[in-house]
Write an enzyme that holds these catalytic residues in place. Sequence first.
Site, mmCIF file in Angstrom:
data_model
loop_
_atom_site.group_PDB
_atom_site.id
_atom_site.type_symbol
_atom_site.label_atom_id
_atom_site.label_comp_id
_atom_site.label_asym_id
_atom_site.label_seq_id
_atom_site.Cartn_x
_atom_site.Cartn_y
_atom_site.Cartn_z
ATOM 1 C CG ASN A 95 2.734 14.651 3.590
ATOM 2 O OD1 ASN A 95 2.338 15.118 2.523
ATOM 3 N ND2 ASN A 95 2.830 13.348 3.802
ATOM 4 C CD GLU A 110 -0.967 16.658 1.755
ATOM 5 O OE1 GLU A 110 -0.188 16.150 0.948
ATOM 6 O OE2 GLU A 110 -0.577 17.213 2.832
ATOM 7 C CG ASP A 153 -1.873 -2.296 -5.269
ATOM 8 O OD1 ASP A 153 -2.115 -1.813 -6.384
ATOM 9 O OD2 ASP A 153 -1.271 -1.694 -4.384
#
Length: 252
Positions: free
Chosen positions: A139, A200, A246
């Site tokens: 991953n 990925e 964020d």
Amino acid sequence: MSLRLFLDKARQAGLLHTVAEEVDPHLEMARIISRLEGPPLLFERAAGYDLPVVASVCGARENLALDLGVGAGQLLFVLAEALANPSAPPLLRDGPCQEVVDEQVNLRRLPILAHLPHDGGSYITAGMAVTKDAEGRRNASFHRLLLMDESKLVARIVEGRGTDLLLRESDGEVEIAICIGNSIPVLIAAATSPPAGVDELGIANALHPTPLVKCVTVDLEIPADTEIVLEGRITQATAPEGPFLDLTGTMD
């Protein structure tokens, strides 16, 4: 297509913005990056450090299109094709990322940026994390990483996603490799959310050949042309993390 080759292409295309004067990674670099949002940036001299800093590699669609050799209007179709048809990356015996191996870990030697005055500290924001589950399925993902000391980072791991699930299934520590200075195909692929079990890095290899190499101290494979690799472990320990800005534009 490595980060270095992309920078060469961006320079030839007149897209690369080079900052030759010395710039401080503490607040000053982030201010310039924000002001020049879009073009790739190369800071040749980071005040107090021996390494240059590259930013905004994926700051504009034109950057991605240039690297992948397609028109900006074709990006969505190219990405969709790679998502639908990932290709297993080849494994090499060695690669450029292991030309220099430093066993004396000191994260403070890296020019890790402090972005805003109210941040919890200096953050790695584009370090791709590679892990494996018990079945050996790889991953690749991103976690913001707060510098704690010479050998420790605190990762913000989102509940319910791959790395969080891996930790919950583990009784102990989880091996991890944090790759800094990646190619655009790797950056794009690691930011996707494919179905469970889809590699990925196979998506990255479908976008452009992305050979891998085995890590030196952990049982993981990483892109051979990554600039910097931090090999280590995710422990079960927790620590305060943040605040940090964020994507929504709010501090959390």
